[in-house]
Scaffold this active site. Structure first.
Site, PDB file in Angstrom:
ATOM      1  N   LEU A  76       0.850  -1.188   0.000  1.00 14.70           N
ATOM      2  CA  LEU A  76       0.000   0.000   0.000  1.00 14.70           C
ATOM      3  C   LEU A  76       0.884   1.236   0.000  1.00 14.70           C
ATOM      4  O   LEU A  76       1.968   1.238   0.598  1.00 14.70           O
ATOM      5  CB  LEU A  76      -0.903   0.024   1.237  1.00 14.70           C
ATOM      6  CG  LEU A  76      -1.904  -1.119   1.417  1.00 14.70           C
ATOM      7  CD1 LEU A  76      -2.669  -0.944   2.726  1.00 14.70           C
ATOM      8  CD2 LEU A  76      -2.867  -1.206   0.242  1.00 14.70           C
ATOM      9  N   ASP A  77       0.415   2.293  -0.661  1.00 13.98           N
ATOM     10  CA  ASP A  77       1.122   3.571  -0.590  1.00 13.98           C
ATOM     11  C   ASP A  77       1.193   4.047   0.853  1.00 13.98           C
ATOM     12  O   ASP A  77       0.370   3.671   1.690  1.00 13.98           O
ATOM     13  CB  ASP A  77       0.389   4.629  -1.418  1.00 13.98           C
ATOM     14  CG  ASP A  77       0.429   4.348  -2.905  1.00 13.98           C
ATOM     15  OD1 ASP A  77       1.312   3.599  -3.348  1.00 13.98           O
ATOM     16  OD2 ASP A  77      -0.441   4.883  -3.618  1.00 13.98           O
ATOM     17  N   ARG A  78       2.141   4.911   1.114  1.00 14.56           N
ATOM     18  CA  ARG A  78       2.317   5.457   2.468  1.00 14.56           C
ATOM     19  C   ARG A  78       1.019   6.026   3.029  1.00 14.56           C
ATOM     20  O   ARG A  78       0.656   5.774   4.178  1.00 14.56           O
ATOM     21  CB  ARG A  78       3.389   6.561   2.433  1.00 14.56           C
ATOM     22  CG  ARG A  78       3.538   7.297   3.757  1.00 14.56           C
ATOM     23  CD  ARG A  78       4.661   8.300   3.704  1.00 14.56           C
ATOM     24  NE  ARG A  78       4.853   8.928   5.016  1.00 14.56           N
ATOM     25  CZ  ARG A  78       6.011   9.369   5.468  1.00 14.56           C
ATOM     26  NH1 ARG A  78       7.095   9.288   4.717  1.00 14.56           N
ATOM     27  NH2 ARG A  78       6.105   9.912   6.669  1.00 14.56           N
ATOM     28  N   THR A 109      -2.092   5.453   2.069  1.00 18.19           N
ATOM     29  CA  THR A 109      -3.269   4.591   1.965  1.00 18.19           C
ATOM     30  C   THR A 109      -3.377   3.766   3.236  1.00 18.19           C
ATOM     31  O   THR A 109      -2.403   3.146   3.667  1.00 18.19           O
ATOM     32  CB  THR A 109      -3.174   3.654   0.749  1.00 18.19           C
ATOM     33  OG1 THR A 109      -3.113   4.449  -0.442  1.00 18.19           O
ATOM     34  CG2 THR A 109      -4.380   2.735   0.666  1.00 18.19           C
ATOM     35  N   ARG A 141      -5.523   5.923  -8.151  1.00 13.73           N
ATOM     36  CA  ARG A 141      -5.333   7.371  -8.174  1.00 13.73           C
ATOM     37  C   ARG A 141      -5.281   7.898  -9.608  1.00 13.73           C
ATOM     38  O   ARG A 141      -5.908   8.909  -9.950  1.00 13.73           O
ATOM     39  CB  ARG A 141      -4.061   7.736  -7.405  1.00 13.73           C
ATOM     40  CG  ARG A 141      -4.107   7.296  -5.950  1.00 13.73           C
ATOM     41  CD  ARG A 141      -2.724   7.256  -5.304  1.00 13.73           C
ATOM     42  NE  ARG A 141      -2.155   8.595  -5.163  1.00 13.73           N
ATOM     43  CZ  ARG A 141      -0.910   8.798  -4.703  1.00 13.73           C
ATOM     44  NH1 ARG A 141      -0.145   7.758  -4.368  1.00 13.73           N
ATOM     45  NH2 ARG A 141      -0.448  10.026  -4.596  1.00 13.73           N
TER      46      ARG A 141
END
Length: 305
Positions: free
Chosen positions: A135-137, A139, A235
């Protein structure tokens, strides 16, 4: 980390070689090489066998996966973990936003990897950090860690075959259509290390399914399902149809005043257990910071998804 697996041989497995039987259980060539380094890691009826041995009904095969060295260069640092599930093969966590998954040049001690390493080191358990769905930072939500070399290998193949089903909740700008499918390849933005864009010439295949859950004040909450797993896929795709994620500093910076991070949450994971085959499904409630964007959201609506 030590994992002992015991397999009872049934009539259906009789006549198979030990090699073929273990391959059917998910053991790869890489794992066989790992097992050869440890004497007695594979036993048949308590004795060291040849991998070409034929199996008989009633045989007992025991495999010991033993890893004595933790991941190098990951410093154990305490940070609270939200553990949603743990057994001998995997760990399911709820990652908070503003926490990177892996250490990087500017994040040495504030990552999920640091926290997990502390969790096991404090119990004197060697641990190799293997994250299955990253996961992105910024998210939040559910992700899976594999706890041994076998579960990591099986889960990785499941992920590549799209057998780990991932659903997200996303708050986006504007009023979304009721549902839709975005099929648009994604590639890097030239000259940027971070940013991605829809690129029909050089991009990789990317497919996103969405369904509107709720709308108010020119914003929509969507349930999003990934068919592929490209970097920044949700995104980039939502921006490409004119509905960028609220709070996204890269793709919709003019909305930063609404939220301190991109409004994206890993809501549901569904997959077969890598060893037992049991079907597992986990959901994580919408975080309060995203929920506040929709004051009229019925409290029980998400429970019906």
């Amino acid at each position: 980390m030590k994992r002992i697996l015991k397999y009872g041989i049934s009539r259906e497995d009789e006549g198979k070689t030990l090699w073929d039987f273990l391959r059917e259980k998910g053991f790869s060539r890489h794992i066989f090489t790992f097992l050869k380094q440890q004497e007695g890691s594979v036993l048949k009826n308590g004795r060291v066998p040849y991998m070409t041995d034929k199996l008989r009904e009633g045989d007992c095969v025991t495999v010991t996966l033993l890893e004595l060295i933790s991941s190098p260069n990951i410093k154990p640092v305490f940070s609270p973990l939200c553990i949603r599930y743990e057994d001998e093969d995997l760990l399911v966590l709820n990652k908070p936003w503003d926490m990177p998954v892996h250490p990087s040049i500017h994040n040495h001690e504030n990552t999920l990897a640091n926290a997990v390493m502390w969790y096991y080191t404090s119990r004197s358990i060697p641990f190799v950090f293997r994250c299955v769905n990253r996961l992105d930072r910024d998210t939040s939500g559910l992700l899976i860690l594999a706890k041994n070399i076998l579960s990591a290998s099986i889960l990785s193949r499941m992920c590549a075959r799209r057998e780990i089903h991932r659903e997200y909740l996303a708050a986006v700008s504007g009023i979304l259509p009721a549902s839709g499918v975005i099929t648009a390849p994604i590639g890097r933005v030239p000259g940027s290390v971070l940013m991605r864009q829809v690129d029909f010439e050089k991009g990789e295949r990317a497919v996103t399914h969405y369904r509107k859950i709720h709308s108010e004040s020119s914003a929509s909450l969507a349930l999003v399902r990934l068919e592929t797993g490209r970097t920044h896929q949700i995104r980039v795709h939502m921006k490409s149809i004119g509905h960028p994620l609220l709070g996204d500093f890269l793709y919709y910076p003019e909305s930063l005043h609404l939220l301190g991070r991109q409004a994206l949450h890993s809501f549901r994971l569904s997959f077969a257990h890598p060893v037992t085959g049991e079907r597992l499904t986990f959901t994580e409630p919408l975080p309060e910071d995203i929920r506040k964007l929709f004051p009229g959201l019925p409290p029980a609506l998400l429970d019906t998804l």
